[in-house]
Enzyme design. Sequence first.
Site, short mmCIF file in Angstrom:
data_model
loop_
_atom_site.label_atom_id
_atom_site.label_comp_id
_atom_site.label_asym_id
_atom_site.label_seq_id
_atom_site.Cartn_x
_atom_site.Cartn_y
_atom_site.Cartn_z
N HIS A 1 0.58 -8.01 2.38
CA HIS A 1 1.96 -7.71 2.75
C HIS A 1 2.62 -8.82 3.58
O HIS A 1 3.73 -8.64 4.08
CB HIS A 1 2.01 -6.37 3.49
CG HIS A 1 1.62 -5.22 2.64
ND1 HIS A 1 2.35 -4.81 1.54
CD2 HIS A 1 0.53 -4.40 2.67
CE1 HIS A 1 1.75 -3.80 0.95
NE2 HIS A 1 0.63 -3.53 1.61
N TYR B 1 3.39 -2.25 8.00
CA TYR B 1 1.98 -1.93 7.77
C TYR B 1 1.12 -1.92 9.03
O TYR B 1 -0.07 -1.64 8.97
CB TYR B 1 1.40 -2.88 6.71
CG TYR B 1 1.71 -2.34 5.33
CD1 TYR B 1 0.80 -1.55 4.65
CD2 TYR B 1 2.96 -2.54 4.76
CE1 TYR B 1 1.10 -1.00 3.42
CE2 TYR B 1 3.29 -2.00 3.53
CZ TYR B 1 2.35 -1.23 2.86
OH TYR B 1 2.65 -0.67 1.65
N HIS C 1 -6.13 -1.70 1.04
CA HIS C 1 -6.35 -0.29 1.40
C HIS C 1 -7.68 -0.02 2.10
O HIS C 1 -7.74 0.83 2.98
CB HIS C 1 -6.19 0.58 0.15
CG HIS C 1 -4.81 0.53 -0.41
ND1 HIS C 1 -4.54 0.46 -1.75
CD2 HIS C 1 -3.61 0.47 0.20
CE1 HIS C 1 -3.24 0.40 -1.94
NE2 HIS C 1 -2.64 0.40 -0.78
#
Lengths: 781, 781
Positions: free
Chosen positions: B414, B257, B202
């Site tokens: 990811h 993403y 993040h």
Amino acid sequence: MKNRLTILTLFLIFIASFRLSAQELRKEVTWQEIDGVTVPIPPQVHPRLYLRSADVPALKERLKTPQAQKTLAAIKALGRDRTPEEEAAEPDHAYRYYHRMRGVTSRAELQALDYLVNGNKRQARRAITSMLDTLKTTNFGTKGDLSRASGAMLMVGAMVYDWCYDQMKESEKQAYIKEFIRIAGTMECGYPPRDNQPIAGHPSEWMIMRDMLSAGIAIYDEYPDMYNHVVKMMFKDYIPVRNYFYAGHNYHQGTSYVTVRFSNDLFGQWILDRMGTGPIYDSAQQFVLYDLIYRRRPDGQVLPAGDVTPPKRDARAAYTLPAMLASSYFKDEYLAYEFERNPDLQQQGGEVLDHCLIFDLLWRDYDLKAKAPDDLPLTRFSGTPFGWMIARTGWGANSVIVEMKINEQFVGNHQHMDGGSFQIYYKGPLAIDAGAYGGSSGGYNSPHNKNFFKRTIAHNSLLVYDPDEKFACWNYGGGDKTEYADNDGGQRMPGDRWQTCNVFSELLSPEYTMGKTLAHGFGPDINVPEYSYLKGDITQAYTQKVKEVKRSFVFLNLKNEQVPAALIVFDKVVSSNPDFKKYWLLHSIEEPAVNGNTFTVTRTKNGDTGMLQNSVLLPEADDAHIETVGGPGKEFWVFGTNYANDALPSRPDPANERGAWRVEVSPAKPAAENYFLNVIQVADNTCKQLNDVKRLDGERTVGVQIADRIVTFSKNSKPLAGRFSIKAEGNGTMKFVITDLKPGNWQIKKDGKIFIPGTEVKSDDGLLSFEGTAGVYEFRR
Amino acid sequence: MKNRLTILTLFLIFIASFRLSAQELRKEVTWQEIDGVTVPIPPQVHPRLYLRSADVPALKERLKTPQAQKTLAAIKALGRDRTPEEEAAEPDHAYRYYHRMRGVTSRAELQALDYLVNGNKRQARRAITSMLDTLKTTNFGTKGDLSRASGAMLMVGAMVYDWCYDQMKESEKQAYIKEFIRIAGTMECGYPPRDNQPIAGHPSEWMIMRDMLSAGIAIYDEYPDMYNHVVKMMFKDYIPVRNYFYAGHNYHQGTSYVTVRFSNDLFGQWILDRMGTGPIYDSAQQFVLYDLIYRRRPDGQVLPAGDVTPPKRDARAAYTLPAMLASSYFKDEYLAYEFERNPDLQQQGGEVLDHCLIFDLLWRDYDLKAKAPDDLPLTRFSGTPFGWMIARTGWGANSVIVEMKINEQFVGNHQHMDGGSFQIYYKGPLAIDAGAYGGSSGGYNSPHNKNFFKRTIAHNSLLVYDPDEKFACWNYGGGDKTEYADNDGGQRMPGDRWQTCNVFSELLSPEYTMGKTLAHGFGPDINVPEYSYLKGDITQAYTQKVKEVKRSFVFLNLKNEQVPAALIVFDKVVSSNPDFKKYWLLHSIEEPAVNGNTFTVTRTKNGDTGMLQNSVLLPEADDAHIETVGGPGKEFWVFGTNYANDALPSRPDPANERGAWRVEVSPAKPAAENYFLNVIQVADNTCKQLNDVKRLDGERTVGVQIADRIVTFSKNSKPLAGRFSIKAEGNGTMKFVITDLKPGNWQIKKDGKIFIPGTEVKSDDGLLSFEGTAGVYEFRR
């Protein structure tokens, strides 16, 4: 009818089994480990030297051919005794002695052959006794290359021993063995042979790989030691390092030594293969001699490399022996063409081939068709450990030939300190390798050889002159040892006080690493390239007096009759001290003419009619000092001393190809970092109008515009990524070569519009080539 | 007259000086070293956030354009309060809260803009007070991606602070700063921000690179700490690792993403450039999104990668935000086309773009012309650290699209353990990446995610099943931590118990090295390649259960309507234990049909009409075990357990693109060393006749003959040098692709005659491609 069928069947089975057994015989060699090295063991049969019994029937048939009859006649002719005049004509005393003995050895070869093929026992006896008598008196002394003559005696002795084996008395065998050991002991490597020069030097010639190997195979049953010594050396040291070189498809000992060195690599291959091992070297060996195809000049000579005496010009440079051995072994048509170049082929003369005629008879492929190189690609790159490229504009009389060299791993011995150098040939030698091996003061380790000829100063490369630099050279070998050689400002002498590299692992070490090829490529059509590109980092070729030296070559085939080609040379040179003066060199035969920032070299004599004109685009006009050095008394000038070397009657140099002049381009102002950008055009010396040459300065590039070409380099020689633009002016369609690009996906815009949506730059060449009109080209990676 | 001229001159000088000052303003950013990192320092002027005063006049003009008016209207529309129905429609509570606040933030943006452009002080005051009130009540909580909502408050607050700077009271500035610090402290990275996830996670999204950077720039004069923290992190850690990735022209966090991750890389670029630094990233950033162009399916979706939820199929997969940011920054027409793909563009909707509309207004290049990808090369390779290739047969409705992956350096997060995998799309997804991120049991670290979706078993790659292998995964992050994940027989989880790579130097270490691209190339025409080749060594992707795993892909554009393409996959797999079972996987949506050594996958639903047929040429027929796994209750089967994950109403998967089936090909007999050779043809599902597929066994090669193509590999996957032959049968001219060749000079003979006299194999692709008729081809290096 049934009977006849049966007989036919039996006959066919017989033929088949015979053919099978020939194959089988080849395979019966066993392999054993000796002291950790796996080596082949000679089969327990004779003959096994140069051929096996299964080969004899074919040889017998072969001897009836006109070609074999001619060779037989030539050997027979050598079998007569020499006249006093012939004796006197040979300046080398060892060879004089050997030639004297050639009568008896030639006769012995024929006698042994007669027994081998026809079972003529009387001939066997003659061969055995005459050769034994000769061996007993053989004494060439122990110095250096006299080993070559000694070795030839071993070879013929071995032939008699092996071929007439069952006709020899036990005592004769023992006598032969005793003499073989004695003679071997007089050779440079001694006996047991020292394995101390497996890469270059005399042991890497006849003495180990042909002569001692031959004798060792012959006497293996009675005295295995000689073979074991030799074969272990070969499989432990000789073969691995050669396979490493062969992968680069070239050789390191120069154009003169290729015959005595590479031929013997091939002898080892032939001898063991014929004994039954199959190939012992990487098959890349086939392509080593292609170098000669590419360096062949229209006058029949070759662009020289290494320790070589300038050519006589009236004779073709013949590589008869290695070309025969390689073309026949590999069934290579192009090398057969090299073999057939030998003008002496009809009379089977040629110094080297004399003692090898028997191999022509035994091994040469009479059926192989020669093929001219006309369909080979015009440019050839030799990769690691060389980093060499030769680019040509054709194969005909008016071909331009350019050699470009980086040098990666460096052997020494007959190899020169010529990293970064180039040669240009067009209607005569224009930019040359200066100096000579023969001559009044040539030869190994002579003042001319060690202070000039071998050194960077004698080549078209770069000097960085540190006035305090010392060149220790005590270990270079040869007779004229000195503690130091002169300071030429050039490349370092690798190894402890300039020692030829004798260990494979050391060859790969930084000590013997002289440079690295950074990029190479040619195209767009690889058969007839418009550009041929080579870039290398030669920093390691120098001592710490330099921090960085990179050279880029772009050879342009301009496809123009008036000005057929141009060579662009772009250099980055960073010295550790701004006061070390830098020199960009171009050597010539005739005196160069300087005019502003250009200079011209012309060939006007000896039937040569070419010229080159060099435009110095960097250093800037106000910083470029262009000077000629040379002429009488300064031909081989090394910062204050002329290391003279004049042609001798026995080694004439009619066109003075050893050179007498050079141009030195230097930056006038002291600076650590300098760039050289030179554009060399070639033309006939009658040409009045060469192309305009323009430097193209971009934000991150520097380039050259000439004729319809635009060539760019990274300004600081580092790979370009990100974005940059170049502006091209001019009319019509131009051909671009944009070098120094980081590999990967690129996009080109022209005048703000997509020009090439996507293309991939390869890591091998790091360049883009394309065609386009005037405009601003933006490159994005 | 003279006067008029003077006035004109003065006017021109004024204009010129204005233009100059715009440039000057950009440049007045100074650079300073903070703790060893050189960073830019904000200029002592406002505005400096997102633009400078020199940009204001142009912005004022721009706001009059219809496009800007539309965007302004959209922001205005967002400025109204939300209805209860709208509130209820947002499932994510943080975003619900944020959307509630969007009213006030949108209004504040417009008010600040009004002051910035028109000097409307009343509007500035409104913005300052309303935004301050909002900031004071802002409280999204501290969990994970709630930071995204918190960050957006920082961003709007920063805009008001910077743009209305001279209208703010000192006390208000201090109040803003206090709230900025407080809100920043509630974000995942905390305040001062922890620099612990500079590569993925993040913090590598909005919170650092857009939001805290924006606030830091705004308050720099009063409180430099926030900016200094962020900019130091960026220049020390974020930028270097990103430049490293950008060089490969791709991204590692998957197709879902890319928007939240790569967009924020672009935000950092835009924000600092607009502040005056110029580009802070390598311009290779431009080409990252080209990956999406290549993975775009004719139905508007993209071939999925990484943690991604299968598409809704009725909407195009829009990358509106990153495409806008990248196309406008780099003036890239192809990316502008990607931007314009957004079907919601007219109404300016789209969840992601809502809070970014202001940037569309500020930064989007309204004049940039979109360009369809039609003229881009059909194959694209992404180099280190990816080793990925996408090859297409066209850009139209019936294009075949194949993705091939090696994976070199592995980030995690990811990213999936999918080294060696491939996907095939033709008239529907045929060979797929199985599993889903959304769904009844999707999500980060969920059982489906960690045991199946992320793992090799869910991809068309290779398993080597060591029954005792443990997959420790405690450090993988997210909420559903377990000590171990299931044993899928696949690739290892890099880092300490599967930790996402957070340190650039570790990324380059063996721990995060999953493989190496050995060769890649496509041609002969790089724009419309007949072959696209990728080979990699993925040994390091596995634990010591394997000794060697190499995979070669050759995608053939057969230029045939019936059977447009084929993908050849050749594998060498050596396990450390012969009993470890090996699996070659191909995942599908519908049930595969096995027939002897072939199997077929068909798409029959959802408007898809494609099929693939795979011929298993290795293992040999008697050793090839071909099994289907899947169907109800076994869709996501991992050696005994089904890690179910069903589509949810909020995340529908109409075509079941998460898959339900796979084929496993295994050698039946235990062996350490195995080879797989599979040839996958694609066609319409109505096609009755596919091409014959033949295995070509040479002494040193294994190959495939299909249609007019012959493709060979080195039998043991090691580079071929020396000599070898292949025999080609068949009629007419065939196209050859000979891979696994050692770089350098090669010669080809055909039926004993010179066929290609000389050619050079490049190190990038190590292959030769040529055309020829039936015969025996001998290759010599």
